[in-house]
Design an enzyme around this catalytic site. Sequence first.
Site, PDB file in Angstrom:
ATOM      1  N   CYS A   1       0.844  -1.190   0.000  1.00  0.00           N
ATOM      2  CA  CYS A   1       0.000   0.000   0.000  1.00  0.00           C
ATOM      3  C   CYS A   1       0.882   1.242   0.000  1.00  0.00           C
ATOM      4  CB  CYS A   1      -0.971  -0.008   1.163  1.00  0.00           C
ATOM      5  SG  CYS A   1      -0.251  -0.503   2.712  1.00  0.00           S
ATOM      6  N   GLY A   2       1.846   1.255  -0.882  1.00  0.00           N
ATOM      7  CA  GLY A   2       2.678   2.431  -1.060  1.00  0.00           C
ATOM      8  C   GLY A   2       3.459   2.769   0.194  1.00  0.00           C
TER       9      GLY A   2
END
Lengths: 294, 133
Positions: free
Chosen positions: A90-91
Amino acid sequence: MPSLKDLKVRIGSVKSTQKITAAMKMVAAAKLRRAQEQAEASRPYSDRMQRMIGSLAGAANQAGGPKLLVGTGSDDSHLLIVATADRGLCGGFNSSIARAARNRIIALQAAGKTVKVLCVGRKGRDQLRRDYRDLIIDTVEGIAKPRVSFTTADELTDRVIKMFNDGEFDVCTLIFNRFQSAMTQIVTEQRLIPASVPEVAEDDEASDSNALYDYEPDEEGILAALLPRNVATQIFSGLLENSASEHGARMTAMDNATRNAGDMIDQLTLTYNRSRQAVITKELIEIISGAEAV
Amino acid sequence: MADTTIFEMVSPEKLLISKEVGMVVVPGSEGNFGVLPRHTPMIATLRPGVIDIHEDGKVTDRIFVASGFAEVTETRCTVLAEEATALSDVTVADVEKSIADLQDDLKDTTDEFERGRIEARIDVQSVLLAALR
């Protein structure tokens, strides 16, 4: 120069990766919507809780007030609750929280304070464990399955308050990501104990909220019951914000990944066609030069 | 001035009820109190008990709350409840079963902290049972 077969295999694998990231993006989008709705729905409770604390705190402050509100009088030992996700991909979501936590730990230790860390979510623990293994007192996992419930926040709060009453720390801070939009999350450090009292805002409801209240039982009795609930509420809304942020971050990250995979496929296809043409040209040259030699 | 008061009931997870009612009777920790329009502003803690909502002189809704707070102003009554169940949604059998389950849990737990939690839940369920009968 990779062979034609290699390129073909490569394109195939990038394509299937793209399918996975596209699916993950869609799942994240659906979860984000649900998390946002949940955060929205929990807002009335915390708003009203804040309002009550605000009007009570003024009354109780002169009387000394309970420890949860005014603190223990020292700030030698700190508890950091670091809320992250259980899953990656998720980044920069998890790393930005971990970075904030690390900076905070460094700053506190430089000031000669004792620091304890309570990790919520596996990823935060994994990142902090490397440097601060002995500071982490416990990890709570799986809070967002199937979704963040108040019971989880409540159980967490009971533990934190028990530790506080046992004198294990003086100040408690929650570090989490506040949801701004699907693209941006803001790492927030929120002090839970002693409670940060909202200023009773002179808003449109001023006449309403500044009214002189009767208390039943007395102020101290209500505060004693209300403050632990307030901690629970803040942890709960922190966790909700965090879960919305997580899904937002994942959605953005997966969107980028899908697009990158698309670019990669285009490029690989170009290389593939070029080498295919080169092979054909080579074969033609061989045939022609063979025919000329005869 | 209107002869109704706005009654709001909020749980941590969502806004449960928000409507205009004639009167609500709330189980405060120092005794039940009724809230009519133009009630004096007050903040009270709740004990496990039943909130009665009166409309047009009749009880229209009975809701069980485990604990919480009530904030009363001249025009509004806000209840922050941790656990709320409409009495019409549960039956005596359900509650008896959950009490039995909790008592089983109590036997299996040795942790002092956990025991306290479970005992508190049993007390709440017993009050609910009494309210249903």
